[in-house]
Design an enzyme around this catalytic site. Structure first.
Site, mmCIF file in Angstrom:
data_model
loop_
_atom_site.group_PDB
_atom_site.id
_atom_site.type_symbol
_atom_site.label_atom_id
_atom_site.label_comp_id
_atom_site.label_asym_id
_atom_site.label_seq_id
_atom_site.Cartn_x
_atom_site.Cartn_y
_atom_site.Cartn_z
ATOM 1 N N ASP A 2 -5.499 13.978 -25.175
ATOM 2 C CA ASP A 2 -5.402 12.562 -24.810
ATOM 3 C C ASP A 2 -4.582 11.902 -25.919
ATOM 4 O O ASP A 2 -5.078 11.647 -27.015
ATOM 5 C CB ASP A 2 -6.819 11.970 -24.738
ATOM 6 C CG ASP A 2 -6.812 10.499 -24.361
ATOM 7 O OD1 ASP A 2 -5.755 9.855 -24.504
ATOM 8 O OD2 ASP A 2 -7.865 9.993 -23.951
ATOM 9 N N LYS A 22 -0.219 1.241 -25.463
ATOM 10 C CA LYS A 22 -0.522 1.185 -26.908
ATOM 11 C C LYS A 22 0.800 1.327 -27.675
ATOM 12 O O LYS A 22 1.647 0.457 -27.543
ATOM 13 C CB LYS A 22 -1.546 2.273 -27.253
ATOM 14 C CG LYS A 22 -2.899 2.059 -26.537
ATOM 15 C CD LYS A 22 -3.946 3.014 -27.029
ATOM 16 C CE LYS A 22 -5.306 2.726 -26.415
ATOM 17 N NZ LYS A 22 -5.547 3.473 -25.166
ATOM 18 N N TYR A 49 0.850 -1.201 0.000
ATOM 19 C CA TYR A 49 0.000 0.000 0.000
ATOM 20 C C TYR A 49 0.876 1.238 0.000
ATOM 21 O O TYR A 49 1.827 1.320 0.783
ATOM 22 C CB TYR A 49 -0.924 0.012 1.225
ATOM 23 C CG TYR A 49 -2.354 -0.253 0.804
ATOM 24 C CD1 TYR A 49 -2.983 0.622 -0.084
ATOM 25 C CD2 TYR A 49 -3.040 -1.369 1.237
ATOM 26 C CE1 TYR A 49 -4.269 0.371 -0.521
ATOM 27 C CE2 TYR A 49 -4.329 -1.623 0.803
ATOM 28 C CZ TYR A 49 -4.937 -0.743 -0.080
ATOM 29 O OH TYR A 49 -6.198 -0.981 -0.516
ATOM 30 N N ARG A 68 -0.302 -2.173 -19.081
ATOM 31 C CA ARG A 68 -1.632 -1.539 -19.150
ATOM 32 C C ARG A 68 -1.748 -0.507 -18.033
ATOM 33 O O ARG A 68 -1.598 -0.830 -16.857
ATOM 34 C CB ARG A 68 -2.683 -2.639 -18.978
ATOM 35 C CG ARG A 68 -4.117 -2.236 -19.176
ATOM 36 C CD ARG A 68 -4.927 -3.451 -19.526
ATOM 37 N NE ARG A 68 -4.498 -3.929 -20.826
ATOM 38 C CZ ARG A 68 -4.948 -3.446 -22.007
ATOM 39 N NH1 ARG A 68 -5.878 -2.509 -22.040
ATOM 40 N NH2 ARG A 68 -4.491 -3.927 -23.141
ATOM 41 N N THR A 76 -2.471 6.481 -22.172
ATOM 42 C CA THR A 76 -2.281 5.139 -21.636
ATOM 43 C C THR A 76 -0.806 4.810 -21.862
ATOM 44 O O THR A 76 -0.105 5.524 -22.587
ATOM 45 C CB THR A 76 -3.155 4.097 -22.352
ATOM 46 O OG1 THR A 76 -2.936 4.220 -23.755
ATOM 47 C CG2 THR A 76 -4.622 4.293 -22.040
ATOM 48 N N GLU A 116 -0.585 4.715 -0.601
ATOM 49 C CA GLU A 116 -1.417 5.913 -0.855
ATOM 50 C C GLU A 116 -0.589 7.152 -0.572
ATOM 51 O O GLU A 116 0.152 7.212 0.408
ATOM 52 C CB GLU A 116 -2.669 5.868 0.018
ATOM 53 C CG GLU A 116 -3.683 4.880 -0.535
ATOM 54 C CD GLU A 116 -4.918 4.718 0.346
ATOM 55 O OE1 GLU A 116 -5.032 5.417 1.363
ATOM 56 O OE2 GLU A 116 -5.754 3.868 0.004
HETATM 57 N N1 DSN Z 1 -10.254 1.159 -26.255
HETATM 58 C C1 DSN Z 1 -9.101 1.827 -26.799
HETATM 59 C C2 DSN Z 1 -8.968 1.582 -28.258
HETATM 60 O O1 DSN Z 1 -9.108 0.447 -28.682
HETATM 61 O O2 DSN Z 1 -8.671 2.501 -29.006
HETATM 62 C C3 DSN Z 1 -9.091 3.230 -26.466
HETATM 63 O O3 DSN Z 1 -9.013 3.378 -25.095
#
Ligand code: DSN
Length: 424
Positions: A199, A228, A53, A234, A225, A55
């Site tokens: 984003d 990707k 933990y 993730r 994120t 926090e």
């Molecule tokens: N769900 C993602 C995508 O496939 O583009 C975006 O967060």
């Protein structure tokens, strides 16, 4: 302590993980938002920091025993700052949507107007869609693509800003194959007293490699994120100017999250280190080259693409003039072990469960080492399958060809616990 392996403790989960490893090995992953994290990233997230933990933030935690997780979080923050050349970073968001939510909760009040890209034109649920918290808590207005150019309609954005006076404009997309003009977004936001949030989830890897203009210095807040094109674990990320740091920190914790996932933060740190290498830049160059070749080849074979091509890692096939829906195309490709996803196209006459589009991405294929010649072969397999999805002989032939390609570009062999095991 009785140290049992996963296989001894839980054979069902063990088998599912083995099967998923095998699936990722012998399919062509063309979902534009997916990738193969490195072995180092996967090792880093399977570690004892899951127990801890923490926090709060480094050196200001609500728990004892945080000296080593502090180290890891500080490393992750420093690397992300260097990678994106930015003053403030928060590595704690569990996901991209959490990162977006924290920005909204920190700088907006319920009922404020936000202006984001229409989901059906390539935007994301968390940019104001009525079925997401973002459209339930805030008043979501959306902009889209120009119907002729199929590019973001910046004139429409200007008009919508004048009409609705949004408190925040959101740039960024999930299915937009072209560069986004962050300068123009900045000008529009700045001259109308709105915050600009970018984003960059889909294109974070391209931005890190300087292959897409960076939103740093243009946007007030940048979210992402990490899994990707950036090819980490993730998770989510927030970048901003230093002055916004204290509010954003509070927005994440205690605003919307409790304990950070310290094992994931360890893996984020590893991926940021990987993203600073020449190998990573070369990889991103190839991701774009592959997408362009795939796009050109598909068009040569008679497919229409939204905007007529791509500048980034993805393309959006317009199936509206063909005798197949996005849903059917996704299903047909899956039969030959190509995994992609149906996607709405701008002004789509079909609903989001059926759609008239197919989104294809090259990040995962490129991680496996595939280059232009493979893209041409894959384009021709896709054509064969989509033009004649009921032809079982052709499907079997295509499936064999896909397996051959997968075997020539192996991935994750060292992650199979037991290569000889017959997984049912
Ligand atoms: N769900 C993602 C995508 O496939 O583009 C975006 O967060």
């Amino acid at each position: 302590m009785d140290e049992k392996t996963l296989k001894q403790t839980d054979i069902a989960v063990y088998k599912a993980i083995q099967s998923e490893t095998r699936r990722e090995m012998d399919h062509l992953v063309m979902i534009a938002s997916e990738n193969y994290a490195s072995r180092a990233v996967i090792e880093a997230q399977a570690n004892v920091m899951t127990n801890k933990y923490a926090e709060g933030y480094p050196a200001a935690r609500y728990y004892g025993g945080c000296e080593f997780v502090d180290e890891v979080e500080e490393i992750a923050i420093k690397r992300a700052k260097d990678l994106f050349k930015v003053e403030y970073v928060n590595v704690q968001p569990h996901s991209g949507s959490q990162a977006n939510m924290a920005v909204y909760m920190s700088f907006l009040s319920p009922g404020d107007v936000i202006l984001g890209m229409n989901l059906a034109h390539g935007g994301h649920l968390s940019h104001g869609s009525s079925v997401s918290f973002s459209g339930m808590l805030y008043k979501g207005i959306s902009y889209g693509l120009n119907s002729r150019t199929q590019l973001i309609d910046y004139d429409q954005i200007n008009d919508l800003v004048k009409m609705h006076k949004p408190k925040m404009i959101i740039a960024g997309a999930s299915a937009y194959p072209r560069q986004i003009d962050f300068n123009l977004f900045h000008e529009i936001a700045h001259s109308n007293g709105a915050y600009l949030m970018v984003d960059m989830a889909h294109i974070a890897g391209l931005i890190a490699a300087n292959l897409h203009p960076s939103p740093v210095g243009k946007a007030d807040f940048i979210t992402s994120t990490t899994h990707k094109t950036l090819r980490g674990p993730r998770g989510g990320l927030i970048l901003a100017r230093k002055e916004f740091g204290p509010r954003l920190n509070k927005g994440i914790f205690p605003g919307i999250q409790g304990g950070p996932l310290m094992h994931i933060i360890a893996a984020k740190a590893v991926s940021f280190k990987e993203a600073m290498t020449q190998d990573f830049i070369d990889y991103q160059v190839q991701v774009i080259k592959n997408a362009k070749v795939l796009a050109d080849e598909l068009m040569r074979l008679g497919f229409d693409l939204i905007s007529g091509g791509t500048d980034n890692h993805l393309l959006l096939v317009d199936l509206s003039k063909m005798a197949i829906t996005g849903q059917e195309a996704e299903h047909a490709l899956e039969q030959v072990a190509i995994v992609a996803n149906k996607n709405s196209i701008p002004f789509d006459k079909r609903g989001p469960r059926v759609t008239s589009g197919l989104r294809l991405g090259t990040p995962a294929l490129t991680t496996r080492g595939m280059k232009e010649p493979e893209m041409k072969i894959i384009a021709s397999i896709i054509k064969g399958v989509i033009k004649d999805p009921g032809n079982q002989i052709e499907l079997a032939r295509a499936r064999n060809k896909v397996l051959e390609i997968c075997e020539s570009y192996p991935i994750y062999q060292s992650l199979m616990y037991d290569k000889k095991e017959n997984i049912q």
